[in-house]
Scaffold this motif. Structure first.
Motif, PDB file in Angstrom:
ATOM      1  N   GLY A   1       2.938  -3.718  -4.996  1.00  0.00           N
ATOM      2  CA  GLY A   1       2.076  -2.660  -4.459  1.00  0.00           C
ATOM      3  C   GLY A   1       2.750  -1.310  -4.577  1.00  0.00           C
ATOM      4  N   GLY A   2       2.077  -0.295  -4.033  1.00  0.00           N
ATOM      5  CA  GLY A   2       2.543   1.074  -4.191  1.00  0.00           C
ATOM      6  C   GLY A   2       3.816   1.384  -3.422  1.00  0.00           C
ATOM      7  N   SER A   3       3.859   0.959  -2.149  1.00  0.00           N
ATOM      8  CA  SER A   3       5.047   1.261  -1.347  1.00  0.00           C
ATOM      9  C   SER A   3       6.278   0.596  -1.959  1.00  0.00           C
ATOM     10  CB  SER A   3       4.876   0.767   0.091  1.00  0.00           C
ATOM     11  OG  SER A   3       3.751   1.355   0.684  1.00  0.00           O
ATOM     12  N   GLU A   4       6.107  -0.634  -2.404  1.00  0.00           N
ATOM     13  CA  GLU A   4       7.235  -1.341  -3.037  1.00  0.00           C
ATOM     14  C   GLU A   4       7.676  -0.632  -4.317  1.00  0.00           C
ATOM     15  OE1 GLU A   4       6.902  -5.509  -3.855  1.00  0.00           O
ATOM     16  OE2 GLU A   4       6.530  -6.015  -1.771  1.00  0.00           O
TER      17      GLU A   4
ATOM     18  N   SER B   1       2.402  14.989   1.380  1.00  0.00           N
ATOM     19  CA  SER B   1       2.321  13.950   0.354  1.00  0.00           C
ATOM     20  C   SER B   1       2.211  12.587   1.025  1.00  0.00           C
ATOM     21  CB  SER B   1       3.576  13.987  -0.515  1.00  0.00           C
ATOM     22  OG  SER B   1       4.726  13.823   0.298  1.00  0.00           O
ATOM     23  N   TYR B   2       1.817  11.593   0.255  1.00  0.00           N
ATOM     24  CA  TYR B   2       1.833  10.215   0.751  1.00  0.00           C
ATOM     25  C   TYR B   2       2.453   9.327  -0.313  1.00  0.00           C
ATOM     26  CZ  TYR B   2       0.615   5.767   2.773  1.00  0.00           C
ATOM     27  OH  TYR B   2       0.699   4.506   3.308  1.00  0.00           O
ATOM     28  N   HIS B   3       3.485   8.594   0.104  1.00  0.00           N
ATOM     29  CA  HIS B   3       4.145   7.711  -0.852  1.00  0.00           C
ATOM     30  C   HIS B   3       4.217   6.274  -0.362  1.00  0.00           C
ATOM     31  CE1 HIS B   3       5.187  11.050  -3.456  1.00  0.00           C
ATOM     32  NE2 HIS B   3       5.707  11.692  -2.434  1.00  0.00           N
ATOM     33  N   GLY B   4       3.560   5.978   0.761  1.00  0.00           N
ATOM     34  CA  GLY B   4       3.559   4.607   1.248  1.00  0.00           C
ATOM     35  C   GLY B   4       4.089   4.518   2.664  1.00  0.00           C
TER      36      GLY B   4
ATOM     37  N   LEU C   1       7.690  10.663 -10.523  1.00  0.00           N
ATOM     38  CA  LEU C   1       6.276  10.963 -10.275  1.00  0.00           C
ATOM     39  C   LEU C   1       5.602   9.714  -9.723  1.00  0.00           C
ATOM     40  CD1 LEU C   1       5.241  13.296 -13.237  1.00  0.00           C
ATOM     41  CD2 LEU C   1       5.865  13.901 -10.897  1.00  0.00           C
ATOM     42  N   ASP C   2       4.916   9.901  -8.611  1.00  0.00           N
ATOM     43  CA  ASP C   2       4.224   8.793  -7.952  1.00  0.00           C
ATOM     44  C   ASP C   2       2.745   8.860  -8.351  1.00  0.00           C
ATOM     45  OD1 ASP C   2       3.043   6.972  -6.307  1.00  0.00           O
ATOM     46  OD2 ASP C   2       3.838   7.774  -4.425  1.00  0.00           O
ATOM     47  N   GLU C   3       2.372   7.952  -9.233  1.00  0.00           N
ATOM     48  CA  GLU C   3       0.974   7.900  -9.677  1.00  0.00           C
ATOM     49  C   GLU C   3       0.315   6.606  -9.207  1.00  0.00           C
ATOM     50  OE1 GLU C   3       0.168   9.172 -13.642  1.00  0.00           O
ATOM     51  OE2 GLU C   3       1.352  11.005 -13.391  1.00  0.00           O
ATOM     52  N   VAL C   4       0.745   6.166  -8.035  1.00  0.00           N
ATOM     53  CA  VAL C   4       0.156   4.948  -7.462  1.00  0.00           C
ATOM     54  C   VAL C   4      -1.352   5.127  -7.297  1.00  0.00           C
ATOM     55  CG1 VAL C   4       0.035   3.625  -5.297  1.00  0.00           C
ATOM     56  CG2 VAL C   4       2.243   4.068  -6.380  1.00  0.00           C
ATOM     57  N   MET C   5      -1.761   6.323  -6.852  1.00  0.00           N
ATOM     58  CA  MET C   5      -3.188   6.554  -6.654  1.00  0.00           C
ATOM     59  C   MET C   5      -3.827   7.257  -7.855  1.00  0.00           C
ATOM     60  SD  MET C   5      -5.194   8.296  -3.447  1.00  0.00           S
ATOM     61  CE  MET C   5      -5.400   6.911  -2.356  1.00  0.00           C
ATOM     62  N   CYS C   6      -3.168   8.274  -8.382  1.00  0.00           N
ATOM     63  CA  CYS C   6      -3.827   9.106  -9.396  1.00  0.00           C
ATOM     64  C   CYS C   6      -3.646   8.573 -10.818  1.00  0.00           C
ATOM     65  CB  CYS C   6      -3.331  10.549  -9.301  1.00  0.00           C
ATOM     66  SG  CYS C   6      -1.584  10.748  -9.704  1.00  0.00           S
TER      67      CYS C   6
ATOM     68  N   ALA D   1       0.352   1.559  -9.338  1.00  0.00           N
ATOM     69  CA  ALA D   1      -0.110   0.373  -8.575  1.00  0.00           C
ATOM     70  C   ALA D   1      -1.641   0.417  -8.593  1.00  0.00           C
ATOM     71  CB  ALA D   1       0.458   0.355  -7.163  1.00  0.00           C
ATOM     72  N   LYS D   2      -2.272   0.288  -7.460  1.00  0.00           N
ATOM     73  CA  LYS D   2      -3.725   0.373  -7.290  1.00  0.00           C
ATOM     74  C   LYS D   2      -4.527   0.027  -8.548  1.00  0.00           C
ATOM     75  CE  LYS D   2      -3.273   3.646  -3.481  1.00  0.00           C
ATOM     76  NZ  LYS D   2      -3.836   3.072  -2.272  1.00  0.00           N
ATOM     77  N   GLY D   3      -4.839   0.999  -9.382  1.00  0.00           N
ATOM     78  CA  GLY D   3      -5.657   0.754 -10.571  1.00  0.00           C
ATOM     79  C   GLY D   3      -4.996  -0.128 -11.615  1.00  0.00           C
TER      80      GLY D   3
HETATM   81  N1  PLP Z   1       1.952   6.221  -3.279  1.00  0.00           N
HETATM   82  C1  PLP Z   1       0.760   6.819  -3.281  1.00  0.00           C
HETATM   83  C2  PLP Z   1       0.581   8.073  -4.064  1.00  0.00           C
HETATM   84  C3  PLP Z   1      -0.323   6.250  -2.602  1.00  0.00           C
HETATM   85  O1  PLP Z   1      -1.520   6.869  -2.612  1.00  0.00           O
HETATM   86  C4  PLP Z   1      -0.121   5.048  -1.905  1.00  0.00           C
HETATM   87  C5  PLP Z   1      -1.237   4.428  -1.166  1.00  0.00           C
HETATM   88  O2  PLP Z   1      -2.237   5.028  -0.873  1.00  0.00           O
HETATM   89  C6  PLP Z   1       1.147   4.465  -1.922  1.00  0.00           C
HETATM   90  C7  PLP Z   1       2.165   5.075  -2.616  1.00  0.00           C
HETATM   91  C8  PLP Z   1       1.404   3.179  -1.185  1.00  0.00           C
HETATM   92  O3  PLP Z   1       0.773   2.131  -1.824  1.00  0.00           O
HETATM   93  P1  PLP Z   1       0.491   0.761  -1.065  1.00  0.00           P
HETATM   94  O4  PLP Z   1      -0.512   1.071  -0.001  1.00  0.00           O
HETATM   95  O5  PLP Z   1      -0.024  -0.139  -2.154  1.00  0.00           O
HETATM   96  O6  PLP Z   1       1.780   0.283  -0.514  1.00  0.00           O
END
Ligand code: PLP
Length: 452
Positions: free
Chosen positions: A102-105, A135-138, A243-248, A272-274
């Motif tokens: 997942g994204g946080s991992e 920002s949000y990174h998990g 660069l955190d592109e978990v969402m974008c 992650a996500k997509g």
């Molecule tokens: N990084 C970004 C940019 C996110 O938008 C998110 C979740 O919204 C995360 C990390 C964390 O991902 P996860 O919820 O899969 O742990």
């Protein structure tokens, strides 16, 4: 609704939730038979919508062959194949994919990779991360620490590693009237430069940023030149750019990676996500060859790992999702439908008295709500306008992803839209129509509360 006696420790403990029973295309259906248009793919996850037959078939086939083999004993064909696909389409110089769940991992792994990289290359004094407010990174502790959302961090502060936060790229509120977007971007780069100097350039490991800010700020698109300036600064000081592109990422903004549109290549890229489109929990860190080479030549291992790394069924799901996106030309479709969605949003909200900003790219859009447009004054957080919009939208049969604290972690509200790449123009029109009535109902309720 779930029974009050539920044994699930839900996110919210005071109110019930509908029970989701099935999903097809861009819709989800609950146990009462109510059908919802999924206009946010959950949290920008379901890029192919629900029940895609090719993805489901690929997962079935993988389960029949092999569901799981621990990555300290084996690799799998499907993980190798997915890594090949991701690296072939990755930004220049990326050579390896590190799979997580997942994204946080993914963010945690990237932070530890950055630290170990500097240990491997003989710069163990580098210990600071710089990230951005809003920002949000998990939600795991490392990811929460680099995240800049004040409300999310507040009660966990004593547990968080020390991270320095600089300004987000938030043009709507922070660009001065006498600045061009480019000048504003350069001002932000100068702020980062001063911060690096203050910390001591040779003590900084990495700058961490969402290429397009997502969940907590409501789709903040970078101004031209900003990331180029950041990249140049990082290069000058030997600092990694994460660069955190978990969402974008993974097509959401119309290119596979959002950073392609900025003309920059990160050292580490989280996705992650997509990537798995919600069919399985999966994320990854894509790493530059020189980073991986430092590990290979140094200790020969990355001192990290989880039980479910590179899970075979998760890899099969992600591989199928990515193949469908390629086969069906969905990146092009994201760009076209994205233009259409922008037009619809502009028609519906371009002169709406309570919509201050409409921003986004591809099929990734944010609408910032304001009490008054000229002053950009926000609604009093006491109204919880975002929560009210969410529940009214759900009642009206559309799932959107609103959030409060847009401005500073406490004030401001936005609605995030991230419809599946397969959405038709007619579905997008329905989404915008239902969202518009939810916003009007929620604003009317906030007004009533004021006059009561
Ligand atoms: N990084 C970004 C940019 C996110 O938008 C998110 C979740 O919204 C995360 C990390 C964390 O991902 P996860 O919820 O899969 O742990």
């Amino acid at each position: 609704m779930n029974a009050p006696s539920t044994r699930v420790f839900h996110r919210q403990l005071r109110h019930g939730l509908p029970v989701a029973v099935s999903g097809k295309g861009i819709t989800l259906t609950d146990a009462q038979g109510k059908v919802y248009l999924d206009a946010s793919g959950g949290a920008a996850v379901s890029c192919l919508g629900h029940g895609h037959p090719d993805v489901v078939a690929a997962m079935h086939a993988q389960i029949d062959r092999l569901a799981y083999a621990h990555t300290s004993f084996f690799t799998t064909e499907v993980a190798e194949e997915l890594a090949d696909v991701l690296i072939e389409s990755a930004p220049a110089g990326m050579t390896h994919a590190y799979f997580v769940s997942g994204g946080s991992e993914a963010v945690e792994a990237a932070l530890k990779m950055a630290r170990q990289y500097f240990v491997e290359i003989g710069q163990p004094q580098r210990r600071h991360f710089i990230a951005r407010r809003q920002s949000y990174h998990g939600n795991t502790l490392g990811a929460l620490a680099v995240g800049g959302n004040a409300w999310r961090r507040e009660q966990f502060k004593p547990l968080l590693i020390d991270v320095t936060h600089v300004s987000p790229c938030y043009e709507y509120r922070d660009r001065r009237a006498d600045e061009t977007p480019e000048q504003y971007g350069q001002r932000l780069v100068a702020e980062l430069e001063e911060t690096i100097a203050r910390l001591g350039a040779d003590s900084v490991m990495a700058f961490v940023a969402e290429t397009v800010g997502g969940a907590t700020a409501g789709v903040l698109t970078p101004v031209p030149g900003y990331f180029k300036g950041v990249r140049e600064l990082c290069d000058r000081h030997g600092i990694l750019l994460i660069l955190d592109e978990v969402m974008c990422g993974m097509g959401r903004t119309g290119t596979l990676h959002a950073c392609e549109q900025e003309g920059v290549v990160p050292d580490l890229l989280t996705i992650a996500k997509g990537l798995g489109g919600g069919y399985q929990p999966i994320g990854a860190v894509l790493a530059q060859g020189r980073v991986v080479e430092a590990f290979r030549k140094g200790s020969g291992l990355f001192q990290h790992g989880h039980t479910y790394l590179g899970h075979a069924v998760a890899c099969a799901a992600a591989l199928a999702v990515q193949r469908v996106i390629q086969r069906d030309g969905l990146l092009q479709q994201v760009r076209e439908r994205g233009d259409h969605l922008q037009r619809l949003l502009t028609q519906a909200f371009g002169s709406h008295p309570h919509v201050g900003d409409i921003r986004g790219r591809g099929l990734f859009w944010g609408i910032e709500l304001v009490r008054e447009r000229t002053s950009k004054q926000w609604f009093d957080p006491v109204h919880k306008l975002h929560a009210s919009i969410k529940s009214k939208a759900m009642a009206g049969g559309v799932l959107v992803y609103p959030m409060g604290g847009t401005v500073d972690g406490r004030c401001g509200d936005h609605v995030l839209l991230a419809p599946p790449f397969i959405s038709t123009e007619a579905e997008l029109a329905q989404i915008v129509e239902r969202l518009a009535s939810a916003i009007d109902l929620a604003v009317a309720q906030a007004d009533e509360a004021l006059t009561a």
